[in-house]
Scaffold this motif. Structure first.
Motif, PDB file in Angstrom:
ATOM      1  N   ASN A  74      -0.971  37.377 -36.880  1.00  0.00           N
ATOM      2  CA  ASN A  74      -0.057  38.486 -36.577  1.00  0.00           C
ATOM      3  C   ASN A  74       1.371  38.272 -37.094  1.00  0.00           C
ATOM      4  OD1 ASN A  74       0.828  36.693 -34.615  1.00  0.00           O
ATOM      5  ND2 ASN A  74       1.227  38.324 -33.134  1.00  0.00           N
ATOM      6  N   THR A  92      -3.304  37.490 -29.092  1.00  0.00           N
ATOM      7  CA  THR A  92      -2.594  38.222 -30.143  1.00  0.00           C
ATOM      8  C   THR A  92      -3.461  38.445 -31.384  1.00  0.00           C
ATOM      9  OG1 THR A  92      -1.712  36.034 -30.562  1.00  0.00           O
ATOM     10  CG2 THR A  92      -0.149  37.701 -29.808  1.00  0.00           C
ATOM     11  N   HIS A  99      -9.925  41.822 -26.884  1.00  0.00           N
ATOM     12  CA  HIS A  99      -8.504  41.775 -26.578  1.00  0.00           C
ATOM     13  C   HIS A  99      -8.249  42.211 -25.126  1.00  0.00           C
ATOM     14  CE1 HIS A  99      -4.479  43.785 -26.423  1.00  0.00           C
ATOM     15  NE2 HIS A  99      -4.155  42.545 -26.748  1.00  0.00           N
ATOM     16  N   ARG A 103      -6.711  39.927 -22.106  1.00  0.00           N
ATOM     17  CA  ARG A 103      -5.467  40.354 -21.466  1.00  0.00           C
ATOM     18  C   ARG A 103      -5.647  40.445 -19.948  1.00  0.00           C
ATOM     19  NH1 ARG A 103      -0.532  43.182 -24.229  1.00  0.00           N
ATOM     20  NH2 ARG A 103       0.409  44.037 -22.388  1.00  0.00           N
ATOM     21  N   ILE A 153       8.681  30.839 -17.563  1.00  0.00           N
ATOM     22  CA  ILE A 153       7.249  30.730 -17.833  1.00  0.00           C
ATOM     23  C   ILE A 153       6.652  29.561 -17.036  1.00  0.00           C
ATOM     24  CG2 ILE A 153       7.460  29.425 -20.018  1.00  0.00           C
ATOM     25  CD1 ILE A 153       4.873  32.141 -19.250  1.00  0.00           C
ATOM     26  N   LEU A 243       1.506  31.533 -24.419  1.00  0.00           N
ATOM     27  CA  LEU A 243       2.438  31.859 -23.338  1.00  0.00           C
ATOM     28  C   LEU A 243       3.703  31.003 -23.436  1.00  0.00           C
ATOM     29  CD1 LEU A 243      -0.128  32.271 -20.432  1.00  0.00           C
ATOM     30  CD2 LEU A 243       0.995  34.065 -21.752  1.00  0.00           C
ATOM     31  N   GLY A 247       7.175  33.526 -25.035  1.00  0.00           N
ATOM     32  CA  GLY A 247       8.317  33.939 -24.238  1.00  0.00           C
ATOM     33  C   GLY A 247       9.525  33.036 -24.385  1.00  0.00           C
ATOM     34  N   THR A 250      11.981  33.890 -28.290  1.00  0.00           N
ATOM     35  CA  THR A 250      12.345  35.313 -28.277  1.00  0.00           C
ATOM     36  C   THR A 250      13.429  35.586 -27.231  1.00  0.00           C
ATOM     37  OG1 THR A 250      10.389  35.550 -26.894  1.00  0.00           O
ATOM     38  CG2 THR A 250      10.225  36.404 -29.144  1.00  0.00           C
ATOM     39  N   VAL A 296       5.754  42.019 -37.082  1.00  0.00           N
ATOM     40  CA  VAL A 296       4.384  41.576 -36.810  1.00  0.00           C
ATOM     41  C   VAL A 296       3.545  41.966 -38.031  1.00  0.00           C
ATOM     42  CG1 VAL A 296       4.457  41.659 -34.283  1.00  0.00           C
ATOM     43  CG2 VAL A 296       3.796  43.710 -35.556  1.00  0.00           C
ATOM     44  N   ARG A 298      -0.300  43.117 -39.691  1.00  0.00           N
ATOM     45  CA  ARG A 298      -1.607  43.708 -39.442  1.00  0.00           C
ATOM     46  C   ARG A 298      -2.399  43.723 -40.746  1.00  0.00           C
ATOM     47  NH1 ARG A 298       0.023  42.822 -34.946  1.00  0.00           N
ATOM     48  NH2 ARG A 298       0.304  44.337 -33.285  1.00  0.00           N
ATOM     49  N   ALA A 348      11.364  46.726 -29.844  1.00  0.00           N
ATOM     50  CA  ALA A 348      11.561  45.270 -29.837  1.00  0.00           C
ATOM     51  C   ALA A 348      10.414  44.516 -29.170  1.00  0.00           C
ATOM     52  CB  ALA A 348      12.872  44.928 -29.135  1.00  0.00           C
ATOM     53  N   LEU A 349       9.724  45.163 -28.233  1.00  0.00           N
ATOM     54  CA  LEU A 349       8.632  44.483 -27.529  1.00  0.00           C
ATOM     55  C   LEU A 349       7.274  44.930 -28.063  1.00  0.00           C
ATOM     56  CD1 LEU A 349      10.181  44.802 -23.959  1.00  0.00           C
ATOM     57  CD2 LEU A 349      10.044  42.704 -25.304  1.00  0.00           C
ATOM     58  N   GLY A 350       7.297  45.533 -29.242  1.00  0.00           N
ATOM     59  CA  GLY A 350       6.068  46.004 -29.860  1.00  0.00           C
ATOM     60  C   GLY A 350       5.673  47.365 -29.326  1.00  0.00           C
ATOM     61  N   HIS A 354      -1.038  45.741 -28.192  1.00  0.00           N
ATOM     62  CA  HIS A 354      -0.477  44.382 -28.117  1.00  0.00           C
ATOM     63  C   HIS A 354       0.946  44.380 -27.560  1.00  0.00           C
ATOM     64  CE1 HIS A 354      -3.743  42.173 -30.069  1.00  0.00           C
ATOM     65  NE2 HIS A 354      -3.920  43.295 -30.757  1.00  0.00           N
ATOM     66  N   CYS A 356       4.156  43.784 -25.682  1.00  0.00           N
ATOM     67  CA  CYS A 356       4.474  42.483 -25.084  1.00  0.00           C
ATOM     68  C   CYS A 356       3.966  42.341 -23.640  1.00  0.00           C
ATOM     69  CB  CYS A 356       5.992  42.263 -25.116  1.00  0.00           C
ATOM     70  SG  CYS A 356       6.468  40.695 -24.382  1.00  0.00           S
ATOM     71  N   GLY A 358       4.670  39.957 -21.724  1.00  0.00           N
ATOM     72  CA  GLY A 358       5.751  39.416 -20.902  1.00  0.00           C
ATOM     73  C   GLY A 358       6.938  40.364 -20.779  1.00  0.00           C
TER      74      GLY A 358
END
Ligand code: HEM
Length: 407
Positions: A74, A92, A99, A103, A153, A243, A247, A250, A296, A298, A348-350, A354, A356, A358
């Motif tokens: 990714n 990811t 997936h 998750r 975390i 994990l 986190g 970023t 990211v 693909r 920013a968090l996608g 997928h 984020c 977190g």
């Protein structure tokens, strides 16, 4: 846009991490958004790939996980041609049902409700780091904020508080810097590999302990998933890696970038200090403006037309969401840091499946951090010109020497 930028874009290789050490790299992306929104990056330091840079395209590619798969890898980097050990196995790096299944194993630990309980811890962690920085006067702020993401975390994983400094030491050494200079140094690579093994052994040990006395934490959930056959031992380790890594840099560079934005836009700092009801929109603006994750990747599963060009099945597409977040088509005055910006649907968090995992934790960390910064620090000044990290993955600085003045 000037001719010189157009000429430079023809030669710039967006897979080359050194491009991002140039403080003016945003200019290439502005040019691509305006003149070449589906850009072919010929083979250079890596095999060729497409780039999307506009908001609308970045959101659409990320949402369509049937056409644009994550299963290979990714992000840009060596793993594109040497193979990625997470392919088809790590959260990811999977699509569809697998997936969703993966998750689901840890979802419950990341809900807004689950992370809300961490607030007092996080406040004390960042409060102490800021107090220490104020005492020292001049500091490297990249170090000042380092403990916050690790403590967050660590708490969710279920790592005892007395081991947080150990975790910080091992994660910093293992994943340390995304910077190209560090990544290509043989010594740094060996120390990173050693720290990485120690880190995984440490977590495996804790997972064993949780088997005997389960708790409401991620290590317990991963151990249970392993026992029920949902995860292999290696799968559990890959999850931990993700994990610990996902986190860390970023959030850390998000916090550093936030300070720099507040220094550059001091009236916004004063506004936030005067009215903390703006904290949530300030966090959204920090995420948009700093965009700690730059892109990211693909892979196209079928041929598809975009902007009159054809992406062929099997070709890679880099989704530059840090460019989307500065797209003039989506945001008014995108280069202005405005904590009252509305709406602020940043990427920013996608986006899409997928998105984020977190996200609630990251926004809580940044909100607590900004709040404590406003409580304790009246203003700050940059003490030496900061150097950007040479990486296409993270927007951040190698160091940021600042002088802080207490509130
Ligand atoms: C400011 C901080 C953060 C930023 C900017 C950020 C950004 C992102 C982005 C852009 C993605 C999408 C990746 C993709 O589409 O391939 C993502 C996914 C993810 N993030 Fe974050 N993240 C942050 C904080 C965190 C935190 C604190 C955690 C907690 C451990 C975390 C864990 C993850 C995980 C596990 C995924 C994978 C989700 C999936 O594939 O379903 N992130 N993040």
């Amino acid at each position: 846009m000037t001719e010189s930028v157009a000429a430079a874009v023809d030669h710039v290789d967006l897979a080359d991490p050194r491009v991002f050490a140039d403080p003016d790299h945003h200019r290439y992306f502005r040019h691509l958004r305006d003149h070449d929104p589906l850009h072919w990056n010929p083979a250079g330091v890596e095999p060729g790939f497409w780039s999307v840079t506009r908001y609308e395209d970045c959101a659409a590619v990320q949402k369509d996980s049937v056409t644009f798969s994550s299963a290979g890898t990714n992000v840009l980097g060596q793993q594109r041609w040497t193979g990625d050990e997470g392919s088809g196995r790590m959260l990811t790096h999977t699509d569809g049902e697998r997936h969703t299944e993966l998750r689901r194993i840890v979802n419950q630990s990341f809900t807004p409700r689950a992370v809300a309980g961490l607030e007092p811890y996080l406040r004390s962690v960042i409060g102490q780091s800021l107090d220490q920085a104020l005492e020292e006067g001049e500091v490297d702020f990249v170090d000042t904020v380092a403990l916050l993401p690790v403590a967050s975390i660590a708490a969710l994983l279920g790592v005892p508080q007395e081991d947080w400094p150990l975790l910080l030491k091992l994660t910093s050494a293992a994943f340390g810097s995304a910077d190209q200079e560090v990544q290509t140094s043989p010594n740094a690579r060996v120390s990173a590999a050693v720290a990485h093994s120690q880190l995984l052994l440490y977590c495996q040990d804790l997972m064993e302990q949780r088997r005997a006395s389960p708790r409401d934490d991620i290590l317990t959930r991963l151990g249970e998933a392993q026992r029920s056959g949902q995860l292999s031992e290696e799968g559990a380790m890959l999850f931990l890696d993700l994990l610990l890594l996902g986190g860390n840099e970023t959030t850390r560079h998000g916090a550093v970038g936030a300070l720099l934005a507040l220094i550059e836009f001091p009236q916004q700092w004063q506004l936030l200090r005067a009215d903390r009801r703006l904290l949530n929109s300030a966090v959204a603006e920090v995420l948009r403006y700093v965009s700690p994750s730059k892109h990211v990747l693909r892979r196209a599963e079928r041929d598809i037309e975009l902007h009159g060009r054809r992406i062929s099945a099997g070709q890679d597409v880099a989704v530059w969401h840090f460019s989307a977040n500065r797209d003039e088509r989506a945001f008014t005055d995108p280069n202005v840091f405005d904590i009252e910006r509305k709406p602020n649907a940043h990427l920013a968090l996608g986006s899409g499946p997928h998105y984020c995992l977190g996200a609630s934790l990251a926004t809580l960390e940044l909100a607590v951090y900004l709040d404590e910064l406003c409580n304790k620090v009246a203003s700050a000044a940059v003490a030496a010109p900061p150097a950007l990290l040479a990486t296409s993955v993270i927007s951040g600085f190698k160091n940021l020497r600042v002088r802080l003045r207490s509130a």
